[in-house]
Design a protein around this motif. Structure first.
Motif, PDB file in Angstrom:
ATOM      1  N   ILE A 173     -10.517 -14.983   5.048  1.00  0.00           N
ATOM      2  CA  ILE A 173      -9.846 -13.676   5.483  1.00  0.00           C
ATOM      3  C   ILE A 173     -10.560 -13.566   6.929  1.00  0.00           C
ATOM      4  O   ILE A 173      -9.842 -13.222   7.848  1.00  0.00           O
ATOM      5  CB  ILE A 173      -9.833 -12.500   4.707  1.00  0.00           C
ATOM      6  CG1 ILE A 173      -9.113 -12.678   3.504  1.00  0.00           C
ATOM      7  CG2 ILE A 173      -9.444 -11.532   5.452  1.00  0.00           C
ATOM      8  CD1 ILE A 173      -9.092 -11.712   2.563  1.00  0.00           C
ATOM      9  N   ALA A 209      -9.431 -15.990   9.392  1.00  0.00           N
ATOM     10  CA  ALA A 209      -8.096 -15.970   9.816  1.00  0.00           C
ATOM     11  C   ALA A 209      -7.811 -14.573  10.749  1.00  0.00           C
ATOM     12  O   ALA A 209      -7.275 -14.635  11.845  1.00  0.00           O
ATOM     13  CB  ALA A 209      -7.077 -15.908   8.539  1.00  0.00           C
ATOM     14  N   SER A 264      -6.736 -14.957  14.814  1.00  0.00           N
ATOM     15  CA  SER A 264      -5.684 -14.162  15.144  1.00  0.00           C
ATOM     16  C   SER A 264      -5.796 -12.694  15.917  1.00  0.00           C
ATOM     17  O   SER A 264      -4.909 -12.177  16.311  1.00  0.00           O
ATOM     18  CB  SER A 264      -4.613 -13.658  14.036  1.00  0.00           C
ATOM     19  OG  SER A 264      -5.462 -12.881  13.125  1.00  0.00           O
ATOM     20  N   THR A 267      -4.571  -9.251   8.028  1.00  0.00           N
ATOM     21  CA  THR A 267      -4.906 -10.542   6.899  1.00  0.00           C
ATOM     22  C   THR A 267      -3.746 -11.700   6.903  1.00  0.00           C
ATOM     23  O   THR A 267      -2.649 -11.615   7.563  1.00  0.00           O
ATOM     24  CB  THR A 267      -4.791  -9.955   5.383  1.00  0.00           C
ATOM     25  OG1 THR A 267      -3.568  -9.513   5.089  1.00  0.00           O
ATOM     26  CG2 THR A 267      -5.623  -8.727   5.165  1.00  0.00           C
ATOM     27  N   PRO A 268      -4.120 -12.909   6.409  1.00  0.00           N
ATOM     28  CA  PRO A 268      -3.167 -13.841   6.546  1.00  0.00           C
ATOM     29  C   PRO A 268      -1.650 -13.659   6.097  1.00  0.00           C
ATOM     30  O   PRO A 268      -0.741 -14.038   6.733  1.00  0.00           O
ATOM     31  CB  PRO A 268      -3.777 -14.866   5.671  1.00  0.00           C
ATOM     32  CG  PRO A 268      -5.308 -14.593   6.027  1.00  0.00           C
ATOM     33  CD  PRO A 268      -5.352 -13.190   5.719  1.00  0.00           C
ATOM     34  N   GLU A 284       1.785 -13.480   8.201  1.00  0.00           N
ATOM     35  CA  GLU A 284       2.807 -14.404   8.100  1.00  0.00           C
ATOM     36  C   GLU A 284       3.956 -13.313   7.849  1.00  0.00           C
ATOM     37  O   GLU A 284       5.236 -13.670   8.441  1.00  0.00           O
ATOM     38  CB  GLU A 284       2.456 -14.824   6.584  1.00  0.00           C
ATOM     39  CG  GLU A 284       3.818 -15.583   6.245  1.00  0.00           C
ATOM     40  CD  GLU A 284       3.738 -16.438   4.829  1.00  0.00           C
ATOM     41  OE1 GLU A 284       4.654 -17.128   4.321  1.00  0.00           O
ATOM     42  OE2 GLU A 284       2.514 -16.168   4.332  1.00  0.00           O
TER      43      GLU A 284
END
Length: 240
Positions: A34, A37, A41, A49-50, A54
């Motif tokens: 996490i 990621a 980002s 969080t991923p 998404e």
């Protein structure tokens, strides 16, 4: 709490969102993934969080309102909250795009928003012979004056669609504006800022019969050393 979470809390009355910080004391097996990621980002969506990333990408790819509807949202937003110099108003704050996002992020809102926009155009065409966004400011105000109040004795979800729509748009407009860069500038909010602490006032020290140790005060209240990182010896004595 970020802008999206603030609006979700306002509209749905849900629990307050977390701060998005990751504490080392609460590490799990997935923490490193996490953290990685989030780091990768950070330029786009800091602290996500991923799974959140998404979902955000999925929502960005969808479209709820067409161009005419977005222009109508812009038109009613400036009636609700007129622009002010020098910072601007809802359009400069990106309120139409925010309404678009929130309508996708909270699907329960979409029927009310879409239905309310249709009602605005129908009302404006019936009374003034033109769609809402093209009506004069006074005509727009006249329409909004009919739907800006609701019966407090009746649950909002039992009131006419146009009443629910204006209530929702007012909340989105005002909250969207004041959670934006221009809205915060309009408030004059400066946030936490460093100040200079030069110790407890002398009259207070005298009142309690205490005084600073000269050596300690020289180390701790010397503003020329404010950026020096404190160092301690093994016995807990301040060295710097």
């Amino acid at each position: 709490m970020d802008r999206r979470k603030s609006l979700q809390t306002l509209i749905l009355g849900g629990a307050a969102a977390g701060s998005g910080l990751v504490f080392n004391a609460c590490k799990t097996d997935k923490t490193e993934a996490i953290d990685q990621a989030i780091t990768e980002s950070s330029d786009k969506y800091f602290g996500r969080t991923p799974a959140e990333l998404e979902r955000l990408e999925k929502l960005k790819a969808e479209q709820l309102f067409n161009e005419h509807e977005l222009e109508t949202i812009a038109a009613i937003s400036v009636v609700i909250l007129p622009p002010k110099e020098p910072h601007g108003g809802p359009i400069e704050a990106g309120v139409p795009d925010l309404v678009e996002f929130m309508g996708k992020d909270i699907p329960e809102m979409a029927p009310t928003l879409l239905g309310g926009l249709m009602w605005l155009d129908h009302k404006s065409n019936t009374e003034f012979g033109t769609e809402f966004k093209s009506a004069t400011l006074e005509q727009k105000k006249q329409i909004c004056d009919e739907i800006c109040w609701h019966d407090l004795e009746t649950p909002l979800n039992e009131q006419p669609l146009e009443i629910q729509f204006f209530y929702l748009m007012r909340g989105l407009t005002v909250t969207g504006y004041y959670t934006s860069k221009v809205g915060i500038a309009d408030l004059g909010y400066k946030g936490n800022q460093p100040n200079v602490w030069d110790g407890v006032p002398q009259d207070v020290l005298d009142q309690h019969g205490v005084a600073y140790d000269p050596e300690w005060i020289a180390k701790c209240v010397d503003q020329s050393k404010r950026n020096v990182i404190a160092e301690w010896d093994d016995e807990g004595n301040l060295l710097t």
